[in-house]
Design a protein around this motif. Structure first.
Motif, PDB file in Angstrom:
ATOM      1  N   MET A   1       0.843  -1.176   0.000  1.00  0.00           N
ATOM      2  CA  MET A   1       0.000   0.000   0.000  1.00  0.00           C
ATOM      3  C   MET A   1       0.885   1.236   0.000  1.00  0.00           C
ATOM      4  N   LYS A   2       0.577   2.176  -0.836  1.00  0.00           N
ATOM      5  CA  LYS A   2       1.281   3.446  -0.852  1.00  0.00           C
ATOM      6  C   LYS A   2       0.437   4.453  -0.061  1.00  0.00           C
ATOM      7  N   PHE A   3       1.064   5.114   0.905  1.00  0.00           N
ATOM      8  CA  PHE A   3       0.339   6.054   1.758  1.00  0.00           C
ATOM      9  C   PHE A   3       0.161   7.406   1.093  1.00  0.00           C
ATOM     10  N   PHE A   4      -0.997   8.019   1.368  1.00  0.00           N
ATOM     11  CA  PHE A   4      -1.196   9.420   1.028  1.00  0.00           C
ATOM     12  C   PHE A   4      -0.290  10.224   1.963  1.00  0.00           C
ATOM     13  N   PRO A   5       0.387  11.251   1.462  1.00  0.00           N
ATOM     14  CA  PRO A   5       1.250  12.057   2.351  1.00  0.00           C
ATOM     15  C   PRO A   5       0.405  12.749   3.426  1.00  0.00           C
ATOM     16  N   GLY A   6       0.722  12.513   4.657  1.00  0.00           N
ATOM     17  CA  GLY A   6      -0.019  13.116   5.766  1.00  0.00           C
ATOM     18  C   GLY A   6      -0.909  12.089   6.443  1.00  0.00           C
ATOM     19  N   THR A   7      -1.366  12.422   7.632  1.00  0.00           N
ATOM     20  CA  THR A   7      -2.206  11.515   8.413  1.00  0.00           C
ATOM     21  C   THR A   7      -3.466  12.238   8.861  1.00  0.00           C
ATOM     22  N   LEU A   8      -4.463  11.450   9.247  1.00  0.00           N
ATOM     23  CA  LEU A   8      -5.666  11.988   9.871  1.00  0.00           C
ATOM     24  C   LEU A   8      -5.486  11.823  11.371  1.00  0.00           C
ATOM     25  N   ASN A   9      -5.470  12.915  12.106  1.00  0.00           N
ATOM     26  CA  ASN A   9      -5.321  12.861  13.553  1.00  0.00           C
ATOM     27  C   ASN A   9      -6.701  12.737  14.187  1.00  0.00           C
ATOM     28  N   ILE A  10      -6.840  11.778  15.090  1.00  0.00           N
ATOM     29  CA  ILE A  10      -8.112  11.533  15.760  1.00  0.00           C
ATOM     30  C   ILE A  10      -7.920  11.703  17.257  1.00  0.00           C
ATOM     31  N   GLN A  11      -8.755  12.533  17.853  1.00  0.00           N
ATOM     32  CA  GLN A  11      -8.737  12.779  19.295  1.00  0.00           C
ATOM     33  C   GLN A  11      -9.607  11.732  19.977  1.00  0.00           C
ATOM     34  N   LEU A  12      -9.042  11.006  20.937  1.00  0.00           N
ATOM     35  CA  LEU A  12      -9.768   9.982  21.691  1.00  0.00           C
ATOM     36  C   LEU A  12     -10.163  10.506  23.061  1.00  0.00           C
ATOM     37  N   ASP A  13     -11.145   9.845  23.672  1.00  0.00           N
ATOM     38  CA  ASP A  13     -11.572  10.217  25.021  1.00  0.00           C
ATOM     39  C   ASP A  13     -10.569   9.768  26.079  1.00  0.00           C
ATOM     40  N   GLN A  14      -9.790   8.741  25.753  1.00  0.00           N
ATOM     41  CA  GLN A  14      -8.798   8.228  26.693  1.00  0.00           C
ATOM     42  C   GLN A  14      -7.533   7.845  25.931  1.00  0.00           C
ATOM     43  N   PRO A  15      -6.421   7.694  26.621  1.00  0.00           N
ATOM     44  CA  PRO A  15      -5.162   7.385  25.948  1.00  0.00           C
ATOM     45  C   PRO A  15      -5.215   6.044  25.217  1.00  0.00           C
ATOM     46  N   TYR A  16      -4.535   5.988  24.074  1.00  0.00           N
ATOM     47  CA  TYR A  16      -4.365   4.738  23.340  1.00  0.00           C
ATOM     48  C   TYR A  16      -2.958   4.242  23.635  1.00  0.00           C
ATOM     49  N   HIS A  17      -2.887   3.020  24.129  1.00  0.00           N
ATOM     50  CA  HIS A  17      -1.605   2.399  24.431  1.00  0.00           C
ATOM     51  C   HIS A  17      -1.314   1.360  23.359  1.00  0.00           C
ATOM     52  N   GLU A  67       5.368  10.635  25.128  1.00  0.00           N
ATOM     53  CA  GLU A  67       4.749  11.937  25.390  1.00  0.00           C
ATOM     54  C   GLU A  67       5.755  13.081  25.425  1.00  0.00           C
ATOM     55  N   SER A  68       6.805  12.951  24.616  1.00  0.00           N
ATOM     56  CA  SER A  68       7.764  14.042  24.467  1.00  0.00           C
ATOM     57  C   SER A  68       7.722  14.596  23.041  1.00  0.00           C
ATOM     58  N   GLY A  69       6.708  14.165  22.279  1.00  0.00           N
ATOM     59  CA  GLY A  69       6.562  14.604  20.894  1.00  0.00           C
ATOM     60  C   GLY A  69       5.454  15.643  20.748  1.00  0.00           C
ATOM     61  N   ASP A  70       4.893  15.694  19.556  1.00  0.00           N
ATOM     62  CA  ASP A  70       3.869  16.681  19.237  1.00  0.00           C
ATOM     63  C   ASP A  70       2.478  16.324  19.744  1.00  0.00           C
ATOM     64  N   HIS A  71       2.212  15.028  19.974  1.00  0.00           N
ATOM     65  CA  HIS A  71       0.859  14.593  20.338  1.00  0.00           C
ATOM     66  C   HIS A  71       0.856  13.785  21.627  1.00  0.00           C
ATOM     67  N   PRO A  72      -0.191  13.967  22.454  1.00  0.00           N
ATOM     68  CA  PRO A  72      -0.363  13.102  23.627  1.00  0.00           C
ATOM     69  C   PRO A  72      -0.913  11.744  23.184  1.00  0.00           C
ATOM     70  N   LYS A  73      -0.999  10.812  24.108  1.00  0.00           N
ATOM     71  CA  LYS A  73      -1.487   9.470  23.781  1.00  0.00           C
ATOM     72  C   LYS A  73      -2.983   9.441  23.478  1.00  0.00           C
TER      73      LYS A  73
END
Length: 98
Positions: free
Chosen positions: A1-17, A59-65
């Motif tokens: 699969m070839k990815f489209f450049p960029g991602t869709l960011n989804i905000q969750l109600d709780q952290p994803y581990h 959690e030292s990057g651009d997004h929280p879990k």
């Protein structure tokens, strides 16, 4: 699969581990600056992947879990006319790697 450049960011109600067994893409493999964990998923019936950088996982990057980044072969936001705060369902594959 070839990815489209960029991602869709989804905000969750709780952290994803991340599960214990993930696909890994080390930065040296693609001459990048960060290593990435990859988890297969499905969104709108399409195969896709959750991408999480090592920095975001500690959690030292651009997004929280509570934010997951979805990579797919199309621009999901455009194709499905998504707007901020739309509710979306993501099915995470139960895959085991040996």
């Amino acid at each position: 699969m070839k990815f489209f450049p960029g991602t869709l960011n989804i905000q969750l109600d709780q952290p994803y581990h991340l599960p214990k067994n993930v696909i890994r893409l080390e930065k040296e493999e693609y001459e990048g600056t960060v290593s990435v964990s990859i988890v297969p998923c499905e969104i709108f019936g399409r195969d896709a992947f959750i991408l999480r950088t090592d920095k975001n996982n500690t959690e030292s990057g651009d997004h929280p879990k509570t934010i997951i980044e979805i990579a797919c072969d199309v621009k999901l936001r455009e194709l499905y006319n998504l707007k901020d705060n739309d509710l979306i369902e993501v099915e995470i594959s139960d895959v085991r790697f040996i």
